[in-house]
Design an enzyme around this catalytic site. Sequence first.
Site, PDB file in Angstrom:
ATOM      1  N   GLY A 193     -48.510  37.957 -79.090  1.00 35.50           N
ATOM      2  CA  GLY A 193     -48.958  39.101 -79.870  1.00 35.50           C
ATOM      3  C   GLY A 193     -50.461  39.200 -79.899  1.00 35.50           C
ATOM      4  N   PRO A 195     -54.376  39.301 -81.290  1.00 30.77           N
ATOM      5  CA  PRO A 195     -55.053  38.363 -82.197  1.00 30.77           C
ATOM      6  C   PRO A 195     -54.931  38.812 -83.650  1.00 30.77           C
ATOM      7  CG  PRO A 195     -56.464  38.937 -80.327  1.00 30.77           C
ATOM      8  CD  PRO A 195     -55.290  39.857 -80.268  1.00 30.77           C
ATOM      9  N   THR A 197     -52.356  38.512 -85.763  1.00 26.66           N
ATOM     10  CA  THR A 197     -51.076  39.026 -86.257  1.00 26.66           C
ATOM     11  C   THR A 197     -50.239  37.970 -86.969  1.00 26.66           C
ATOM     12  OG1 THR A 197     -50.193  38.676 -84.019  1.00 26.66           O
ATOM     13  CG2 THR A 197     -50.902  40.898 -84.588  1.00 26.66           C
ATOM     14  N   GLY A 198     -50.649  36.719 -86.957  1.00 21.12           N
ATOM     15  CA  GLY A 198     -49.958  35.704 -87.744  1.00 21.12           C
ATOM     16  C   GLY A 198     -49.164  34.694 -86.955  1.00 21.12           C
ATOM     17  N   GLU A 416     -72.266  65.437 -85.348  1.00 22.90           N
ATOM     18  CA  GLU A 416     -71.083  65.122 -86.153  1.00 22.90           C
ATOM     19  C   GLU A 416     -70.379  66.389 -86.616  1.00 22.90           C
ATOM     20  OE1 GLU A 416     -70.025  62.197 -86.123  1.00 22.90           O
ATOM     21  OE2 GLU A 416     -71.833  61.352 -85.240  1.00 22.90           O
ATOM     22  N   ASP A 491     -68.960  58.803 -76.519  1.00 23.99           N
ATOM     23  CA  ASP A 491     -67.891  59.789 -76.375  1.00 23.99           C
ATOM     24  C   ASP A 491     -67.511  59.976 -74.911  1.00 23.99           C
ATOM     25  OD1 ASP A 491     -68.176  60.136 -79.091  1.00 23.99           O
ATOM     26  OD2 ASP A 491     -69.567  61.809 -78.887  1.00 23.99           O
TER      27      ASP A 491
END
Length: 641
Positions: A193, A195, A197-198, A416, A491
């Site tokens: 999984g 990084p 995530t447990g 923006e 962008d």
Amino acid sequence: MLAYYVSVNQGPGIEQKSLPQLTRLLDQGRVKALVFIRDTSTGQTFLEGRYTRPAGPTENAEIVVPFRTVVDLEFNRDLKQFLASKGFPEIDVKVIHNFWGQAFLSVLPFLLFILALYFLFRQQIRMAGRGAFSFGKSRARLLSGGKTKVTFKDVAGVEEAKEEVQELVEFLKDPKKFQKLGGRIPKGVLMVGPPGTGKTLLAKAIAGEADVPFFSISGSDFVEMFVGVGASRVRDMFEQARRHAPCIVFIDEIDAVGRARGTGLGGGHDEREQTLNALLVEMDGIESQEGVIVIAATNRKDVLDPALLRPGRFDREVRVNLPDIRGREQILRVHAQKIKLSKNADLSALARGTPGFSGAELANLINEAALIAAKKGKDNVDQPDLEEARDKVRWGKERRSLAMSEEERKTTAYHEAGHAVLNVLLENTDPIHKVTIIPRGPALGVTMMLPASDKYNARKKEVLDDLCVAMGGRVAEEVFLGDISSGASGDIRQATWYARKMVCEWGMSEKLGMVHYADDSSMVFLGRELGTSRGYSEATARAIDHEVQHFIQAAYEKAKRIILEHKDKVEALAQALLEYETLNADQVTEIVKTGKMTNPPSKNSSPVSNGGEASSTKSPARQEETTKDGGLLPGLEGAPA
């Protein structure tokens, strides 16, 4: 021994007299005896004798005192004549041979040097491996249930993964339940999984719940500067595990030792391959035994050797993915137990506003909220603190001290505003969250968007609208300022990445069709890169570049057309940003819909010179598609304006 040697040479109670003092004693006639002594151990020559000292008030007679004077009598003719005139024409010569003292002094420097080396090497050996012959010993740490306080109750948000690893603990506690039907326990479980995530937390929970020995080691602990140490440590670890069977062996970051063989240049990979071969044999070889369960964790399954992944070694693969909205709420509640949370804090709303966050990021968010509340002098953590911590973790901390010219602030505001107006007007974009020209993290300005829900697929019309929003900043600069800046570099970079995904991987190009053209850029091995050829021709490569350019150019033209139609709205939003610096979603939407703002925010107390970087950011809406940077598209980050 040195003190003894000095005491022997100097003698007890012998006074040291200089040559002038000896001369005075001879003139006074107080010298009673003289002997010339040559010490072969030191090479010194001196006169030794006795002289009389007048009696003191409490003494009845003269006192005879021994003395010594260092002098070279053999080469001092005047002294010989003087002594002869004072009654000592002939002086006896005595030679002293102090062999042991001389020998000790000669070897003393070598003894000190050897002693220093001994202590130096002893300390280094202790640091290197707890002994001179322990380099090949396993560094796995043996844990029991009492040594770790983490249990499955502390693991949230990954219910499927937790159920699969809980089966291992249940099998070890009650093996007959599974064996009566002919089932056997998996020899190995690979947890895969992203990084944070447990995966390691699940291993800690297994160690806390299991009633069997639990060995824990990192993949890097097998590798050492000495050749053959890695393979030796693998064998020693499994030998210890077999002695404690049934038991569990947890290898964290197994990709450090389990990378695919035959890759890389040079000879440095040979030692790693030797270690991997030993691991393969121990997991499922001739001498492998049941009762040793191997659990490994990695976030790079793609780099692991195929022989390591086959059934018999790792029978089960457990996916530990990023949590969904329910999982995020559960994780937030687990970590919120450690802080003082106010009653108005809504963790459900916070979970909805943190799509794409891992468990580690959510834990960091709760901690940041507690630090923010403590800095403000509050007694507990409320909802605004949680929201501010969320924005800080995702988009970075506000940099109000950054001073910029009014022209750069104006460029940032229009940039923006272009992003924000397009985001509101287009149908297939994520809801806007906040727009600011206050610098955050690496960006001078940020347009923040948060998905309304978790997304796992990217639809074409959503991707095209996202590309259009990405072009909004550059178009607004061109239309309103008559010039362009470097603020759109982030962008452009991520729009190009997104367009190339559409063409090469997602089959969204009508011209090139549903063909996979992408290079396997995820492979990090130099050897595998050298052995991989591009699977398409130069003509196809030119067609891919043309299609990527076509998607971006179409998005640019669409963005320009919309902004020209709504110039008044972009102008109004840019002026509001210059005045208030930060606007929330309701205020931005009101300006775009009506052209004015009825509920303006309070003006920022920071200096008006503070500006922002012309960039937009959006949370990763699709958890399967993330890149290195962060930003308007999944992973987009702005560049200097």
